[in-house]
Design a protein around this motif. Structure first.
Motif, mmCIF file in Angstrom:
data_model
loop_
_atom_site.group_PDB
_atom_site.id
_atom_site.type_symbol
_atom_site.label_atom_id
_atom_site.label_comp_id
_atom_site.label_asym_id
_atom_site.label_seq_id
_atom_site.Cartn_x
_atom_site.Cartn_y
_atom_site.Cartn_z
ATOM 1 N N CYS A 1 0.932 -1.308 -0.567
ATOM 2 C CA CYS A 1 0.624 0.387 -0.221
ATOM 3 C C CYS A 1 1.127 1.203 0.253
ATOM 4 O O CYS A 1 1.596 1.631 1.011
ATOM 5 C CB CYS A 1 -1.026 0.197 1.079
ATOM 6 S SG CYS A 1 -2.122 1.503 1.025
ATOM 7 N N ASP B 1 -3.309 1.561 -3.248
ATOM 8 C CA ASP B 1 -3.317 2.672 -2.093
ATOM 9 C C ASP B 1 -4.547 2.370 -1.907
ATOM 10 O O ASP B 1 -5.652 2.106 -1.461
ATOM 11 C CB ASP B 1 -3.048 4.095 -3.488
ATOM 12 C CG ASP B 1 -4.570 4.666 -3.750
ATOM 13 O OD1 ASP B 1 -5.962 4.035 -3.942
ATOM 14 O OD2 ASP B 1 -3.908 5.235 -4.478
ATOM 15 N N ILE C 1 -5.566 0.924 1.528
ATOM 16 C CA ILE C 1 -6.607 -0.519 1.684
ATOM 17 C C ILE C 1 -7.673 -0.534 2.460
ATOM 18 O O ILE C 1 -7.597 -1.099 3.295
ATOM 19 C CB ILE C 1 -5.219 -1.141 1.576
ATOM 20 C CG1 ILE C 1 -3.918 -1.356 2.470
ATOM 21 C CG2 ILE C 1 -4.733 -2.516 0.348
ATOM 22 C CD1 ILE C 1 -3.043 -2.386 3.016
ATOM 23 N N SER D 1 1.938 -2.576 5.156
ATOM 24 C CA SER D 1 1.057 -1.229 4.973
ATOM 25 C C SER D 1 1.376 -0.743 6.610
ATOM 26 O O SER D 1 2.422 -1.208 7.349
ATOM 27 C CB SER D 1 0.178 -1.386 4.492
ATOM 28 O OG SER D 1 -0.992 -2.492 5.315
ATOM 29 N N GLY E 1 -4.270 -1.136 7.655
ATOM 30 C CA GLY E 1 -4.399 -1.686 6.334
ATOM 31 C C GLY E 1 -3.908 -3.392 6.517
ATOM 32 O O GLY E 1 -4.768 -3.702 6.279
#
Lengths: 207, 292
Positions: free
Chosen positions: A26, A59, A61, A88, A92
């Motif tokens: 992410c 991106d 998440i 991440s 995330g």
């Protein structure tokens, strides 16, 4: 701002050894430092060893709708994997772990705080940026934010009808962790050595 | 004297619990303890129980020891960080107090200082681990202790009638791995649940003392049913308390019920721990009725 720092390679190897993994990167918030180079290197090694069923870089998440949409095209690859490895922040990982409830979802990074804007998260799941991400030992449910006492070694004796002693509208975090570990076949995580928190997130003290 | 020595000798170990006063005078408590608890093997001293501020557990343990009783120092993680916990353990060892019961502790929100900061730097498991480290002559920071290290009988608690019994057993296993040598349980009112629990808990090979509260009245047990985790008093027992001709004021029915629970659980455990909650005077009658 916050920093996501890749966990020690040995830790990640111990989680993925002999397993097929699906990898999610992410790179959502500009305010988050992402360990791009190290992540890429490690993922390359895993790919060359034939352990990877798929990799996506996306991106935000942490936004459940966005995450579901992004993952929808890769469900077969996720299905083929034994575990999902997420690069991440802690939010995330928790979002994905709640969505893929039958699959072990592992955090590849620890999240540290920095002063300034904290990025965009929907606040459905909380990350305390404690710098020693516990999610791999707790089935992707954060014991720091889901337990009123932030206990890392298991349930206290205070849960009544499965609810927290502090807030009877909040389910006991360890009750949830226990249930999820059973669901993903990882109750063995509860037999790991005694966990002692490290409150010295400052590098100079902690190392 | 270490309570573990009694378990090793095969004794059915009896302990009772006292709560220090909210004040600095302990004469009355000492008098009651000497009068009613001289027949038990050990006396637990609670540590700001239910997050209600009281005189300290360690000081009360020392006072009981000076009167010839055998104290168990309850130590909770709610009010002290690891430095203060370790320091209090060394202080206890200096006083010759060699029984410690390691607890996480209730949350501060439940007590009489809800504004207080809850500490929980350690928890029951990491505290047991810390005691074990001190016994090896090293503190949690990895620094050497000076001189002969302390040695404690390390106790812990478990909630056998909890509705999360599997999570409780998993935690119990972690406590054993961290060094727990004996267990005291949350109050049991359902012996059949306790017996079932013990079938699973016996694999850990550690002695367990069944926890007993003498039920004082129907109102008291209804309150516990609604507010105390891990306790469920069955309806028949509440009816029994209601029917008491003396309205249980004399405690006769309560003592009968508690004695019955002890008798039913005794074959399955290694001791009993009595939480008299102010009814210390009933302890001798209870032990007699239970045949101990």
């Amino acid at each position: 701002m916050l920093i996501t720092e890749m966990k020690a390679k040995e830790t990640l190897v111990s989680l993925t050894d002999g397993k097929k993994v699906f990898i999610i990167n992410c790179e959502g918030c500009k305010e988050v430092h992402f360990p791009g180079k190290e992540a890429k290197e490690f993922q390359k090694e895993l790919s060359e060893a034939g352990s990877v069923t798929g990799i996506i870089t996306t991106d935000y998440i942490c936004n459940p709708d966005n995450m579901k949409l992004r993952l929808s095209k890769h469900m077969a690859e996720i299905e083929a994997a034994d575990a999902v490895l997420v690069f991440s922040c802690g939010v995330g990982v928790q979002t994905i772990s709640a969505y893929l409830e039958d699959k072990p979802v592992y955090a590849a990074c620890d999240t540290y705080p920095l002063p300034g804007f904290q990025g965009v998260t929907p606040l459905e799941y909380e990350c305390d940026q404690c710098g020693e991400c516990w999610l791999n030992l707790t089935g992707g449910i954060c014991p720091i934010t889901a337990c009123s006492k932030s206990l890392v070694n298991g349930q206290c004796g205070g849960a009544k009808n499965g609810m927290c002693e502090v807030d009877n509208t909040m389910e006991c975090g360890w009750e949830r962790i226990h249930r999820r570990l059973a669901q993903i076949g990882r109750l063995d995580a509860l037999k790991s050595p005694v966990r002692v928190r490290n409150f010295a997130t400052d590098d100079e003290v902690s190392k | 004297m270490k309570i573990t020595e009694l378990f090793e000798r095969g004794e059915f170990v009896v302990s009772a619990e006292v709560g220090p006063p909210k004040g600095c005078h302990v004469e009355q408590l000492l008098e009651e303890a000497k009068t009613y608890l001289s027949g038990v093997h050990a006396v637990n001293v609670t540590d700001n129980q239910s997050s209600v501020m009281r005189l300290g557990s360690l000081a009360m343990c020392k006072a009981l020891k000076d009167e010839g009783l055998n104290p168990i120092f309850q130590l909770a993680c709610r009010d002290r960080n690891r430095i203060a916990l370790e320091s209090d353990l060394l202080s206890a060892a200096m006083f010759g107090i060699d029984n410690v019961l390691c607890l996480t502790g209730d949350h501060t929100k439940l007590g009489d200082h809800p504004q207080a900061k809850p500490v929980f730097d350690l928890d029951s498991v990491s505290l047991l681990h810390t005691v074990a480290k001190l016994e090896e002559g090293e503190d949690l920071g990895g620094n050497k202790l000076v001189g002969e290290p302390p040695k404690f009988a390390k106790g812990a608690v478990v909630s056998p009638c909890s509705d999360s019994v599997d999570a409780q057993l998993a935690k119990m296993e972690r406590k054993v791995a961290a060094g727990a040598e004996y267990f005291q349980t949350q109050a049991v009112f359902e012996p059949e649940k306790f017996i079932k629990f013990m079938e699973k808990a016996k694999q850990f090979g550690k002695p367990v003392q069944v926890g007993i509260i003498i039920p004082k009245s129907a109102g008291m047990v209804r309150f516990m049913n609604n507010n105390v985790a891990g306790i469920h008093v069955p309806d028949e027992m509440i009816e029994e308390l209601k029917k008491d001709p003396e309205k249980t004021k004399a405690g006769v029915t309560g003592v009968e019920i508690a004695a019955r629970i002890i008798k039913e659980c005794k074959p399955y455990c290694q001791g009993v721990h009595i939480m008299a909650l102010g009814w210390e005077s009933k302890v001798p009658a209870l032990l007699e009725a239970a045949g101990i």
